[in-house]
Design a protein around this motif. Sequence first.
Motif, PDB file in Angstrom:
ATOM      1  N   PHE A  11       0.835  -1.211   0.000  1.00 24.16           N
ATOM      2  CA  PHE A  11       0.000   0.000   0.000  1.00 24.16           C
ATOM      3  C   PHE A  11       0.864   1.252   0.000  1.00 24.16           C
ATOM      4  N   HIS A  12       1.936   1.212   0.730  1.00 23.99           N
ATOM      5  CA  HIS A  12       2.812   2.373   0.828  1.00 23.99           C
ATOM      6  C   HIS A  12       3.322   2.813  -0.538  1.00 23.99           C
ATOM      7  N   SER A  13       3.737   1.849  -1.324  1.00 24.45           N
ATOM      8  CA  SER A  13       4.302   2.169  -2.636  1.00 24.45           C
ATOM      9  C   SER A  13       3.298   2.939  -3.484  1.00 24.45           C
ATOM     10  N   ARG A  14       2.040   2.540  -3.384  1.00 24.50           N
ATOM     11  CA  ARG A  14       1.009   3.222  -4.169  1.00 24.50           C
ATOM     12  C   ARG A  14       0.838   4.645  -3.691  1.00 24.50           C
ATOM     13  N   VAL A  15       0.929   4.835  -2.406  1.00 26.99           N
ATOM     14  CA  VAL A  15       0.787   6.189  -1.864  1.00 26.99           C
ATOM     15  C   VAL A  15       1.909   7.070  -2.394  1.00 26.99           C
ATOM     16  N   PHE A  16       3.113   6.552  -2.383  1.00 27.34           N
ATOM     17  CA  PHE A  16       4.250   7.331  -2.875  1.00 27.34           C
ATOM     18  C   PHE A  16       4.025   7.715  -4.333  1.00 27.34           C
ATOM     19  N   ASP A  17       3.494   6.781  -5.097  1.00 27.74           N
ATOM     20  CA  ASP A  17       3.273   7.033  -6.514  1.00 27.74           C
ATOM     21  C   ASP A  17       2.325   8.213  -6.716  1.00 27.74           C
ATOM     22  N   ILE A  18       1.295   8.263  -5.914  1.00 30.04           N
ATOM     23  CA  ILE A  18       0.325   9.367  -6.026  1.00 30.04           C
ATOM     24  C   ILE A  18       0.964  10.676  -5.605  1.00 30.04           C
ATOM     25  N   THR A  29      -5.213  16.013   0.187  1.00 29.20           N
ATOM     26  CA  THR A  29      -5.481  15.503   1.529  1.00 29.20           C
ATOM     27  C   THR A  29      -5.261  13.995   1.591  1.00 29.20           C
ATOM     28  N   TYR A  30      -5.090  13.503   2.774  1.00 27.73           N
ATOM     29  CA  TYR A  30      -4.852  12.068   2.975  1.00 27.73           C
ATOM     30  C   TYR A  30      -6.052  11.255   2.475  1.00 27.73           C
ATOM     31  N   GLY A  31      -7.208  11.678   2.860  1.00 25.16           N
ATOM     32  CA  GLY A  31      -8.414  10.948   2.474  1.00 25.16           C
ATOM     33  C   GLY A  31      -8.598  10.905   0.969  1.00 25.16           C
ATOM     34  N   ARG A  32      -8.202  12.001   0.296  1.00 22.29           N
ATOM     35  CA  ARG A  32      -8.373  12.038  -1.144  1.00 22.29           C
ATOM     36  C   ARG A  32      -7.462  11.024  -1.815  1.00 22.29           C
ATOM     37  N   ILE A  33      -6.228  10.931  -1.339  1.00 19.21           N
ATOM     38  CA  ILE A  33      -5.295   9.943  -1.891  1.00 19.21           C
ATOM     39  C   ILE A  33      -5.836   8.544  -1.663  1.00 19.21           C
ATOM     40  N   ALA A  34      -6.369   8.344  -0.486  1.00 16.18           N
ATOM     41  CA  ALA A  34      -6.942   7.024  -0.177  1.00 16.18           C
ATOM     42  C   ALA A  34      -8.073   6.714  -1.140  1.00 16.18           C
ATOM     43  N   ALA A  35      -8.888   7.702  -1.427  1.00 16.84           N
ATOM     44  CA  ALA A  35     -10.006   7.495  -2.345  1.00 16.84           C
ATOM     45  C   ALA A  35      -9.490   7.181  -3.746  1.00 16.84           C
ATOM     46  N   MET A  36      -8.395   7.821  -4.145  1.00 16.32           N
ATOM     47  CA  MET A  36      -7.834   7.542  -5.465  1.00 16.32           C
ATOM     48  C   MET A  36      -7.427   6.078  -5.570  1.00 16.32           C
ATOM     49  N   VAL A  42      -9.001   4.551   4.265  1.00 23.69           N
ATOM     50  CA  VAL A  42      -7.649   4.234   4.714  1.00 23.69           C
ATOM     51  C   VAL A  42      -6.768   5.475   4.782  1.00 23.69           C
ATOM     52  N   ALA A  43      -7.384   6.595   5.081  1.00 22.10           N
ATOM     53  CA  ALA A  43      -6.628   7.851   5.127  1.00 22.10           C
ATOM     54  C   ALA A  43      -5.458   7.732   6.099  1.00 22.10           C
ATOM     55  N   VAL A  60      10.063  11.916  -1.727  1.00 21.62           N
ATOM     56  CA  VAL A  60       8.642  12.121  -2.009  1.00 21.62           C
ATOM     57  C   VAL A  60       8.209  13.466  -1.426  1.00 21.62           C
ATOM     58  N   PRO A  61       7.492  14.260  -2.191  1.00 22.86           N
ATOM     59  CA  PRO A  61       7.018  15.572  -1.715  1.00 22.86           C
ATOM     60  C   PRO A  61       5.910  15.432  -0.685  1.00 22.86           C
ATOM     61  N   TRP A  62       6.204  14.820   0.407  1.00 27.58           N
ATOM     62  CA  TRP A  62       5.214  14.555   1.445  1.00 27.58           C
ATOM     63  C   TRP A  62       4.625  15.847   2.015  1.00 27.58           C
ATOM     64  N   HIS A  63       5.367  16.924   1.876  1.00 28.08           N
ATOM     65  CA  HIS A  63       4.897  18.184   2.451  1.00 28.08           C
ATOM     66  C   HIS A  63       3.691  18.740   1.709  1.00 28.08           C
ATOM     67  N   ARG A  64       3.375  18.158   0.558  1.00 26.53           N
ATOM     68  CA  ARG A  64       2.204  18.621  -0.207  1.00 26.53           C
ATOM     69  C   ARG A  64       0.950  17.876   0.203  1.00 26.53           C
ATOM     70  N   VAL A  65       1.020  17.120   1.263  1.00 23.44           N
ATOM     71  CA  VAL A  65      -0.148  16.376   1.729  1.00 23.44           C
ATOM     72  C   VAL A  65      -0.567  16.892   3.102  1.00 23.44           C
ATOM     73  N   VAL A  66      -1.810  17.359   3.191  1.00 26.81           N
ATOM     74  CA  VAL A  66      -2.330  17.865   4.460  1.00 26.81           C
ATOM     75  C   VAL A  66      -3.630  17.130   4.805  1.00 26.81           C
ATOM     76  N   ASN A  67      -4.150  17.392   5.960  1.00 23.88           N
ATOM     77  CA  ASN A  67      -5.383  16.707   6.357  1.00 23.88           C
ATOM     78  C   ASN A  67      -6.605  17.419   5.782  1.00 23.88           C
ATOM     79  N   ALA A  68      -7.779  16.845   6.023  1.00 20.94           N
ATOM     80  CA  ALA A  68      -9.009  17.371   5.430  1.00 20.94           C
ATOM     81  C   ALA A  68      -9.331  18.766   5.935  1.00 20.94           C
ATOM     82  N   SER A  69      -8.745  19.161   7.025  1.00 23.72           N
ATOM     83  CA  SER A  69      -8.992  20.491   7.570  1.00 23.72           C
ATOM     84  C   SER A  69      -8.126  21.542   6.877  1.00 23.72           C
ATOM     85  N   GLY A  70      -7.212  21.105   6.069  1.00 24.26           N
ATOM     86  CA  GLY A  70      -6.334  22.050   5.388  1.00 24.26           C
ATOM     87  C   GLY A  70      -5.143  22.422   6.248  1.00 24.26           C
ATOM     88  N   LYS A  71      -5.025  21.768   7.381  1.00 26.91           N
ATOM     89  CA  LYS A  71      -3.876  22.052   8.244  1.00 26.91           C
ATOM     90  C   LYS A  71      -2.877  20.915   8.173  1.00 26.91           C
TER      91      LYS A  71
END
Length: 109
Positions: A11-18, A29-36, A42-43, A60-71
């Motif tokens: 699962f991790h590898s797929r997340v990195f790909d997105i 957002t985390y939830g959006r990636i999970a939905a993809m 699985v957010a 991986v540009p992990w800093h471009r991922v935030v939670n559903a609250s935008g924080k």
Amino acid sequence: MTAGRVLSPGFHSRVFDIVRRIPRGKVTTYGRIAAMLGHPGVARHVGNALAVCGREEIPVPWHRVVNASGKVSTNGTDQRTLLEREGVRFSPNGAIPLKIYVWQPPEAE
DNA sequence: GGTTTGACCATAA
DNA sequence: CTTATGGCCAAAC
């Protein structure tokens, strides 16, 4: 298929790909990636995968991922700094206006 | 192979 | 706006 018990092998590898597909100056957002990935609930794993990414020093540009609250969910201020550096503006309350900066994939399925 | 842990999310008060 | 609670599920121990 023999067993057919394959839900998410790596699962991790797929997340990195997105996350790698997120363009500069955009966030998601985390939830959006999970939905993809086809898993709307699985957010938490998306965040967990990125936590591992930071530990493994995976590019991986992990800093471009935030939670559903935008924080940012990270305790460190590094993420916000990186985002502002990419041109992302934060709201007075310290959140990102997702309506503007959320990354919308060109093709969803 | 069961238990614990999470960089979450939605809802309620 | 904040705080609290339940749920969701893979990976690590």
